[in-house]
Design an enzyme around this catalytic site. Structure first.
Site, short mmCIF file in Angstrom:
data_model
loop_
_atom_site.label_atom_id
_atom_site.label_comp_id
_atom_site.label_asym_id
_atom_site.label_seq_id
_atom_site.Cartn_x
_atom_site.Cartn_y
_atom_site.Cartn_z
N CYS A 14 0.81 -1.30 0.10
CA CYS A 14 -0.14 0.02 0.00
C CYS A 14 1.06 1.48 -0.12
O CYS A 14 1.44 1.38 -0.96
CB CYS A 14 -1.07 -0.18 1.03
SG CYS A 14 -2.40 1.15 1.03
N HIS B 215 -3.38 -5.59 1.04
CA HIS B 215 -2.73 -5.86 2.27
C HIS B 215 -2.75 -7.31 2.71
O HIS B 215 -3.52 -7.85 3.27
CB HIS B 215 -3.53 -5.32 3.42
CG HIS B 215 -3.07 -3.55 3.44
ND1 HIS B 215 -2.30 -3.23 4.19
CD2 HIS B 215 -3.93 -2.78 2.80
CE1 HIS B 215 -2.46 -1.93 3.84
NE2 HIS B 215 -3.49 -1.56 3.15
N GLU C 188 -1.03 -8.83 4.89
CA GLU C 188 -1.08 -8.95 6.29
C GLU C 188 -2.37 -8.98 6.87
O GLU C 188 -2.64 -9.57 8.24
CB GLU C 188 -0.19 -7.94 7.02
CG GLU C 188 -0.67 -6.66 7.17
CD GLU C 188 -0.72 -5.62 5.92
OE1 GLU C 188 -1.00 -4.74 6.13
OE2 GLU C 188 -0.52 -6.19 4.85
#
Length: 232
Positions: free
Chosen positions: A86, A203, A205
């Site tokens: 990002c 993302h 994660e």
């Protein structure tokens, strides 16, 4: 293997990434303050999401001058892995480790959603836990996630298979309605020519722990870890 996660004033995903690498994968992890120029103990640099330096001027414009990012450039030039997520992707384009730029979303609105993505390559350490053309789902959260590059750069990315992820429908088809932000060629993630630097707007994660409802993202980290173990 040891992960280093760059922390800027305004970062807000650094701890999320650390939770994945340190707590879920049990890999040594160090949070690297933006003024720190020593990455000698780090094998993989992660430039996380957030709003580095408040996104003043434009996303990533100030972060590119930090000591930690200058050290990250040297790290990448040695062929070591770097991933920008990002805001991290935006920073990697600002410092020149990846081509192109991330500009305002097509509708000028901030987008926060889960989106399907088509995997275009599975032969890189990052992607080896995926199958080529597999459709995965990852969260996105950005206001400037529209990938832009000139025609020559886009041709180079296509010709060299540097596009790793594209926005798509859940069945893998790609058209304008499957593109959440207007990115050219539906680009969600690319790598450099050598394949050791990856930038992506989604993302991973945030899709690593089953409690969050999806684990497609953790495979990206597991792939890199498996490559390191195999090479040891």
């Amino acid at each position: 293997m040891k992960f280093g996660i760059i922390v800027f004033p305004g970062s807000n995903c650094d701890r999320d990434v650390a939770y994945v690498t340190r707590d879920l994968l049990n890999v040594p992890t160090r949070l690297v303050w933006h003024e720190d120029s020593d990455l000698s103990d780090i094998d993989v640099v992660i430039v996380p999401g957030g709003f580095s330096y408040g996104d003043y001027l434009r996303c990533g414009a100030i972060a590119q001058f930090s000591a930690a990012m200058q050290a990250t450039i040297a790290h990448a030039q040695q062929g070591k892995p770097v991933v920008g997520i990002c805001n991290g992707f935006q920073i990697l384009t600002e410092v020149g480790l990846l081509p192109g730029a991330l500009v305002r979303n097509r509708n000028l609105h901030f987008i926060c959603d889960r989106v399907p993505l088509k995997v275009e390559r599975s032969d890189l350490p990052w992607m080896q836990q995926y199958q080529t053309h597999e459709v995965i789902t990852l969260p996105i959260a950005h206001g400037e996630g529209c990938y832009y590059a000139d025609a020559e750069t886009l041709k180079t990315l296509e010709d060299n298979n540097q596009i790793l992820l594209r926005y798509c429908h859940s069945d893998g088809t790609v058209d304008e309605s499957s593109n959440p932000n207007g990115s050219l060629h539906h680009i969600a993630g690319i790598c450099n020519a050598a394949g050791n630097v990856l930038g992506m707007m989604p993302h991973p994660e945030r899709a690593a722990d089953p409690v969050l409802g999806g684990t497609d993202g953790i495979r990206l980290f597991k792939g890199l870890l498996a490559q390191a173990i195999a090479a040891a």
